[in-house]
Write an enzyme that holds these catalytic residues in place. Structure first.
Site, short mmCIF file in Angstrom:
data_model
loop_
_atom_site.label_atom_id
_atom_site.label_comp_id
_atom_site.label_asym_id
_atom_site.label_seq_id
_atom_site.Cartn_x
_atom_site.Cartn_y
_atom_site.Cartn_z
N ARG A 73 -29.89 -17.66 -102.56
CA ARG A 73 -28.72 -18.01 -101.74
C ARG A 73 -28.42 -19.50 -101.89
NH1 ARG A 73 -29.71 -16.68 -95.62
NH2 ARG A 73 -29.59 -14.52 -96.36
N ARG A 142 -29.60 -24.22 -91.28
CA ARG A 142 -29.00 -23.55 -92.43
C ARG A 142 -27.69 -24.22 -92.80
NH1 ARG A 142 -30.90 -18.21 -92.78
NH2 ARG A 142 -33.10 -18.18 -92.21
N LYS A 205 -35.11 -20.04 -87.77
CA LYS A 205 -33.84 -20.47 -88.36
C LYS A 205 -32.95 -21.10 -87.29
CE LYS A 205 -32.91 -16.09 -89.56
NZ LYS A 205 -32.26 -14.82 -89.92
N LYS A 207 -28.78 -22.20 -86.77
CA LYS A 207 -27.46 -22.11 -87.40
C LYS A 207 -26.42 -22.95 -86.66
CE LYS A 207 -28.43 -17.59 -89.31
NZ LYS A 207 -28.07 -16.16 -89.37
N CYS A 426 -22.82 -5.79 -93.78
CA CYS A 426 -23.93 -6.57 -94.33
C CYS A 426 -24.41 -5.91 -95.62
CB CYS A 426 -25.06 -6.66 -93.32
SG CYS A 426 -25.96 -5.11 -93.16
N CYS A 432 -32.01 -5.18 -99.26
CA CYS A 432 -32.55 -5.75 -98.02
C CYS A 432 -33.79 -4.97 -97.57
CB CYS A 432 -31.51 -5.73 -96.91
SG CYS A 432 -32.20 -6.36 -95.37
N CYS A 471 -29.17 -2.67 -89.77
CA CYS A 471 -30.27 -2.73 -88.80
C CYS A 471 -29.84 -3.66 -87.68
CB CYS A 471 -31.56 -3.19 -89.47
SG CYS A 471 -31.71 -4.99 -89.63
N CYS A 475 -26.54 -8.99 -89.29
CA CYS A 475 -26.05 -9.99 -90.25
C CYS A 475 -24.53 -9.97 -90.40
CB CYS A 475 -26.72 -9.78 -91.60
SG CYS A 475 -28.51 -10.00 -91.50
FE1 SRM Z 1 -29.17 -12.12 -92.10
C1 SRM Z 1 -32.47 -11.44 -92.34
C2 SRM Z 1 -28.67 -11.02 -95.23
C3 SRM Z 1 -26.11 -13.50 -92.04
C4 SRM Z 1 -29.37 -12.35 -88.71
N1 SRM Z 1 -30.39 -11.40 -93.56
C5 SRM Z 1 -31.73 -11.23 -93.47
C6 SRM Z 1 -32.31 -10.86 -94.85
C7 SRM Z 1 -32.72 -12.12 -95.52
C8 SRM Z 1 -33.43 -9.81 -94.81
C9 SRM Z 1 -34.87 -10.28 -94.76
O1 SRM Z 1 -35.22 -11.10 -93.90
O2 SRM Z 1 -35.65 -9.77 -95.57
C10 SRM Z 1 -31.06 -10.22 -95.48
C11 SRM Z 1 -31.01 -10.24 -97.02
C12 SRM Z 1 -30.26 -9.04 -97.52
C13 SRM Z 1 -29.95 -9.07 -98.97
O3 SRM Z 1 -30.46 -8.19 -99.70
O4 SRM Z 1 -29.19 -9.91 -99.40
C14 SRM Z 1 -29.96 -10.94 -94.75
N2 SRM Z 1 -27.72 -12.34 -93.44
C15 SRM Z 1 -27.65 -11.73 -94.64
C16 SRM Z 1 -26.28 -11.89 -95.27
C17 SRM Z 1 -26.32 -11.99 -96.80
C18 SRM Z 1 -25.42 -10.72 -94.79
C19 SRM Z 1 -24.12 -10.51 -95.51
O5 SRM Z 1 -23.84 -9.34 -95.73
O6 SRM Z 1 -23.39 -11.44 -95.81
C20 SRM Z 1 -25.82 -13.16 -94.54
C21 SRM Z 1 -26.24 -14.42 -95.24
C22 SRM Z 1 -25.80 -15.63 -94.47
C23 SRM Z 1 -26.00 -16.92 -95.18
O7 SRM Z 1 -25.29 -17.16 -96.14
O8 SRM Z 1 -26.84 -17.70 -94.72
C24 SRM Z 1 -26.59 -13.03 -93.24
N3 SRM Z 1 -27.98 -12.88 -90.66
C25 SRM Z 1 -26.69 -13.31 -90.82
C26 SRM Z 1 -26.05 -13.45 -89.55
C27 SRM Z 1 -24.59 -13.83 -89.33
C28 SRM Z 1 -24.40 -15.29 -89.07
O9 SRM Z 1 -25.35 -16.08 -89.13
O10 SRM Z 1 -23.27 -15.65 -88.77
C29 SRM Z 1 -26.99 -13.10 -88.59
C30 SRM Z 1 -26.75 -13.02 -87.07
C31 SRM Z 1 -26.71 -14.35 -86.42
C32 SRM Z 1 -28.10 -14.79 -86.06
O11 SRM Z 1 -28.77 -15.38 -86.88
O12 SRM Z 1 -28.51 -14.52 -84.91
C33 SRM Z 1 -28.20 -12.76 -89.30
N4 SRM Z 1 -30.68 -11.98 -90.75
C34 SRM Z 1 -30.53 -12.05 -89.42
C35 SRM Z 1 -31.81 -11.75 -88.80
C36 SRM Z 1 -32.09 -11.71 -87.27
C37 SRM Z 1 -32.46 -13.05 -86.76
C38 SRM Z 1 -32.91 -13.01 -85.33
O13 SRM Z 1 -32.79 -14.02 -84.65
O14 SRM Z 1 -33.42 -11.99 -84.88
C39 SRM Z 1 -32.71 -11.49 -89.85
C40 SRM Z 1 -34.19 -11.12 -89.72
C41 SRM Z 1 -35.06 -12.31 -89.48
O15 SRM Z 1 -34.64 -13.46 -89.52
O16 SRM Z 1 -36.23 -12.05 -89.21
C42 SRM Z 1 -31.96 -11.62 -91.06
FE1 SF4 Z 2 -30.54 -6.37 -93.85
FE2 SF4 Z 2 -30.34 -5.77 -91.29
FE3 SF4 Z 2 -29.27 -8.03 -92.21
FE4 SF4 Z 2 -28.15 -5.76 -92.81
S1 SF4 Z 2 -28.37 -6.56 -90.75
S2 SF4 Z 2 -28.62 -7.43 -94.27
S3 SF4 Z 2 -29.87 -4.40 -93.00
S4 SF4 Z 2 -31.42 -7.57 -92.16
#
Ligand code: SRM
Ligand code: SF4
Length: 563
Positions: A73, A142, A205, A207, A426, A432, A471, A475
């Site tokens: 990323r 981030r 993290k 943000k 997502c 993922c 899930c 995201c």
């Molecule tokens: Fe996310 C984890 C993809 C935005 C909340 N996210 C992941 C991971 C890295 C899975 C992992 O931990 O193994 C995913 C990788 C999937 C893949 O195969 O690419 C993933 N997140 C994404 C992306 C690519 C989704 C998308 O379809 O665009 C976004 C990348 C953002 C970036 O460029 O940095 C992405 N993730 C978000 C957002 C939206 C936002 O930030 O505006 C959220 C919700 C906001 C937040 O953070 O609360 C988000 N991602 C999570 C979480 C839950 C965090 C939490 O506090 O519980 C995880 C899991 C974790 O961190 O343990 C996670």
């Molecule tokens: Fe993966 Fe869940 Fe984030 Fe979708 S919402 S990219 S399934 S961690």
């Protein structure tokens, strides 16, 4: 007795500022994987080890190791990409990754499917293109996102610059990145220093996003630190500060939940850096380092109290935040098509379904953007709605740009239905590791079914926010969808309804753990009532609330910010 620190805290301490033994793991030819501890550190460098989940079972039967590869990323402050960078990123997608570029919901790029020995040349090429992957993931600040609003006015440009400066200046200082990926000389003598983060970085993290009203295209209330630019009479006065937003939750665990950020006051541009640093520093010191599930700022606030957190911030700052200023958001979507900027230059927003740039049949989106990058003299802006803006186009260049767009099937935004225009999904399967259900791959199947239903009720043009997540991590920020599906298991989702169109109200659970048939069955009567009973300009989410289809108040931000 104090609670023991989480395992990751130990890994961070032992890592010598994110080095670990990554270099050794990368050199190991025996496996395509790296060790578990180094995996955790790799995230801080912008990469995740993944395996192709479609192939998992088959490979297990054949006693082969999973099909490991790496997601990478970039950190692209405010989502700005020059044409020269675009061409490099595109080449890397084709040479080293899976032939696609993925625009994320935080306005940057991801590459999927990079094998271990190609990770280093890919990162080096990104660095040579004057970008980085450092701190794109991990327990750090981030990539800072900002309203993808190119040059509507001087004040907009200034707000944009602040977001970019925050992203750059809040980056980690460790030299580990240079040593591991860029053949930098190992550090001898003086130790690394992380003045803001310290050796253990943040508990989780963090943000930051900056929104410029009336557009809330970044979902400012989903950020740990949300900044709302206050522009009065064309002048940037400062920023309202909102803290403690976050989407992630765990099914069946009520101690985890999505939360919208709380507005705690206003600061001038001169106070912005100190304020951001104070929020980060208090979270660094007060955040939960034992239980990662509860380590985000939102839990720190709910555990210690918003007032106590603010008081501690102000104590460290040596000044009090001013009362919040008035603001109003209209919507959190993108504005498709051509828009003229204040300086007479033009900006074209294209819709990229799920942000996936690939060449599939008549949709030659990856090639189309490549061709645009070859001739475009402005820049590109990625949006938090997974779209791209071809920004800063001279009036007499519009026809040439439009021709390339049409030739490559990128002009769908002209005819898309209202719900398609506002759909986010997502990544989920197959990359993922946390996905419980399909998301990006399910969207193209689901949309036509919803469109058929909407058409029946004469609602094809109704702009309805649809968000799919594989899930509950959220995201695609599903808890801010007027309609949202949150993955439970293969083919099964929680159906959530009733967020607003401005990113200021969370939705609510409507049906738990249901399949597609049940989802469509639940929506059909609601669409019918919406078609018949809505008031002029009433949005779907607001309508559902008014008629009592959803009940109870979730954490909510007033529609109009108050002074
Ligand atoms: Fe996310 C984890 C993809 C935005 C909340 N996210 C992941 C991971 C890295 C899975 C992992 O931990 O193994 C995913 C990788 C999937 C893949 O195969 O690419 C993933 N997140 C994404 C992306 C690519 C989704 C998308 O379809 O665009 C976004 C990348 C953002 C970036 O460029 O940095 C992405 N993730 C978000 C957002 C939206 C936002 O930030 O505006 C959220 C919700 C906001 C937040 O953070 O609360 C988000 N991602 C999570 C979480 C839950 C965090 C939490 O506090 O519980 C995880 C899991 C974790 O961190 O343990 C996670
Ligand atoms: Fe993966 Fe869940 Fe984030 Fe979708 S919402 S990219 S399934 S961690």
């Amino acid at each position: 007795m104090s609670t023991p620190l989480s395992d990751l805290e130990r890994i961070k301490v032992d890592s010598r500022f994110l080095r670990g033994t990554l270099i050794d793991d990368l050199r190991d030819p025996v496996t395509n994987a790296i060790s578990e501890d180094n995996n955790k550190l790799l995230k801080f460098h912008g990469s995740y080890q993944q395996d192709d989940r479609d192939l998992r079972e088959e490979r297990r039967k054949q006693k082969l190791e999973p099909a490991y590869s790496f997601m990478l990323r970039a950190r692209l402050p405010s989502g700005v990409v020059t044409p020269a960078q675009w061409l490099v990123f595109d080449r890397l997608a084709c040479e080293y990754a899976n032939g696609t570029l993925r625009i994320t919901t935080r306005q940057t790029f991801q590459w999927h499917g990079i094998i271990k020995r190609k990770l280093k040349p890919t990162i080096a090429a990104i660095h040579a293109a004057l970008a980085t992957t450092l701190a794109a993931c991990g327990d750090v600040v981030r990539n800072v996102v900002s309203t993808a609003n190119p040059v509507e006015s001087q004040a907009h440009a200034l707000a944009y610059e602040w977001a970019t400066r925050l992203s750059v200046e809040l980056s980690p200082q460790t030299r580990a990145y240079h040593e591991i990926w860029l053949d930098g000389e190992p550090l001898v003598g003086a130790p690394d220093e992380e003045p803001l983060y310290g050796a253990t970085y943040l508990p989780r993290k963090f943000k930051i996003g900056l929104a410029i009203p009336p557009l809330n295209d970044i979902d400012v209330f989903a950020q740990d630190l949300g900044l709302i630019a206050i522009i009065e009479q064309g002048t940037l006065r400062g920023f309202n500060v909102a803290i403690g937003g976050g989407m992630g939750a765990t099914h069946g665990d009520p101690t985890t939940y999505p939360r919208l950020a709380s507005v705690i006051g206003f600061v001038t541009p001169e106070q912005l850096f100190a304020t951001a640093e104070a929020v980060i520093a208090v979270q660094r010191d007060w955040g939960n380092r034992s239980e990662r599930k509860h380590a985000r700022l939102k839990y720190t606030l709910d555990h210690r109290g918003l007032d106590a957190f603010k008081a501690e911030m102000e104590r460290r700052l040596g000044f009090a935040l001013q009362p919040e200023r008035a603001y109003r958001f209209d919507h959190n979507g993108d504005r498709y098509g051509w828009i003229e900027g204040a300086n007479g230059r033009w900006h074209l927003t294209l819709q990229i379904e799920s942000g996936r740039l690939a060449d599939v049949g008549a949709r030659r989106w990856l090639s189309g953007l490549r061709e645009l990058a070859k001739v475009h003299t402005g820049d590109f802006r990625l949006t938090c709605n997974q779209n791209v803006i071809v920004a800063d186009v001279a009036a007499d260049e519009r026809a040439r740009i439009a021709a390339i767009v049409t030739e490559h099937g990128l002009d769908g935004y002209r005819v898309h239905s209202g719900i398609r225009h506002h759909a986010l999904a997502c990544v989920a399967l197959p990359t993922c590791g946390l996905a419980m259900a399909e998301s990006e791959r399910y969207l193209p199947e689901l949309l036509p079914k919803l469109e058929t239903l909407l058409q029946t009720h004469g609602l094809l043009d109704a702009p309805i926010l649809l968000r799919l997540s594989g899930c509950p991590n959220g995201c695609s920020r599903p808890y801010l969808g007027e309609i949202a599906l949150v993955g439970r298991g293969p083919g099964r989702y929680d159906l959530r309804l009733g967020a607003d169109f401005r990113g200021q109200r969370l939705n609510q659970l409507y049906r738990e753990n249901v399949d597609e048939a049940a989802i469509l069955e639940a929506l059909s009567p609601l669409f019918w009532r919406y078609a018949v009973e809505r008031t002029p300009d009433e949005r779907f989410g607001d309508f559902l609330l008014r008629i009592g289809a959803i009940t109870g108040e979730s954490h909510r931000i007033p529609v109009e910010g108050t002074a």
